[in-house]
Design an enzyme around this catalytic site. Sequence first.
Site, PDB file in Angstrom:
ATOM      1  CD  GLU A  63       7.945  -0.593   7.546  1.00 14.74           C
ATOM      2  OE1 GLU A  63       7.031  -1.277   7.230  1.00 14.74           O
ATOM      3  OE2 GLU A  63       8.433   0.563   6.999  1.00 14.74           O
ATOM      4  CG  ASP A  67       0.533  -4.088   1.994  1.00 14.50           C
ATOM      5  OD1 ASP A  67       0.549  -5.214   2.618  1.00 14.50           O
ATOM      6  OD2 ASP A  67       1.065  -3.170   1.823  1.00 14.50           O
ATOM      7  CD  GLU A  85       0.567  -1.452   8.342  1.00 10.39           C
ATOM      8  OE1 GLU A  85       0.076  -0.785   9.126  1.00 10.39           O
ATOM      9  OE2 GLU A  85       0.736  -0.887   7.324  1.00 10.39           O
ATOM     10  CG  ASP A  93      -0.345  -0.112   2.564  1.00 12.69           C
ATOM     11  OD1 ASP A  93       0.840  -0.124   2.645  1.00 12.69           O
ATOM     12  OD2 ASP A  93      -1.201   0.233   3.531  1.00 12.69           O
ATOM     13  CB  SER A  94       4.573   1.685  -0.076  1.00 11.22           C
ATOM     14  OG  SER A  94       4.999   0.454  -0.926  1.00 11.22           O
ATOM     15  CE  LYS A 150       3.022  -6.255   3.748  1.00  9.05           C
ATOM     16  NZ  LYS A 150       2.570  -4.917   4.513  1.00  9.05           N
TER      17      LYS A 150
HETATM   18  O1  KIV Z   1       3.510  -1.016   1.715  1.00  7.36           O
HETATM   19  C1  KIV Z   1       4.717  -1.504   1.689  1.00  7.36           C
HETATM   20  O2  KIV Z   1       5.483  -1.230   0.676  1.00  7.36           O
HETATM   21  C2  KIV Z   1       5.130  -2.371   2.866  1.00  7.36           C
HETATM   22  C3  KIV Z   1       6.726  -2.679   2.590  1.00  7.36           C
HETATM   23  C4  KIV Z   1       7.493  -1.787   3.010  1.00  7.36           C
HETATM   24  C5  KIV Z   1       6.842  -3.931   3.747  1.00  7.36           C
HETATM   25  O3  KIV Z   1       4.567  -2.858   3.343  1.00  7.36           O
END
Ligand code: KIV
Length: 274
Positions: free
Chosen positions: A188, A89, A121, A50-51, A119
Amino acid sequence: MSAQTQSVKRLTPPDIRARKGGEPLVCLTAYDAPTAKLLDPHCDFLLVGDSVGMVVHGLPNTIGVSLDMMILHGKAVMRGSDRALVCVDMPFSSYERSKEQAFDNAARVLQETGCQAVKVESGVYVADTIRYLSERAIPVVGHVGLRPQAALAEGGFKAKGRDEASRNRVIEEAIATDEAGAFAIVIEGVAEDLAQEITERVKAPTIGIGASASCDGQILVTQDMMGLFDWTPRFVKRYADLKTSMEDGVKAYAAEVRDRSFPGPDQVYKARKS
Ligand code: KIV
């Protein structure tokens, strides 16, 4: 089993899990098909993080990222790759309300993108949700330590585990995530020795980012490690200088457009002689 199922050559969640304590997992983020194609032969695990909200869409954090955005980028990464496991994510507000909400949204991600895993959190309160999804055949990766989706509540992106209370909280998160059935755990932004301790204590392979070389694998945001931005977190190592390459390219293009040397003879079509 169909012929199509037999020919699948992508890494699977059990393949990733089996790498615990073995050859380190090579992981990077990807948000689009051409980048995924470039990374795929070198990576075990591609994360549609989600970055993407910050890296591609110019958002200040990941809070504004929607499920539809993740699905769009997940589809692109699946089209561009055929070997690495692709994990998408679950964005903020798509899994926290209830286990059922998480199941419906995670199932949508798997069905619409064709990816292999999601994924979340994983604060301790998410462990029940990870168990619920895992028992229903949804492969889940956890994410402990610095959790970017908590940035508003915590007043920024803060490294974790540097005092005893914080250290114990991250250990609690990691163990709850592991026991709930996550097949891998991203760690992280934590103190190095804490990442090492967690890696020794959990059964799932750990994937570090700002963590420790002793994790079972490493992940970085691709645009950070390729040097596209002026600023990166201190745990990022730059392996290329994309920003300078792109600036040089655009400057050369602009100069040639202005002096009319582009397009040149090789870039124009000539009328066919009749
Ligand atoms: O959203 C993302 O890119 C992440 C990574 C930094 C692990 O969660």
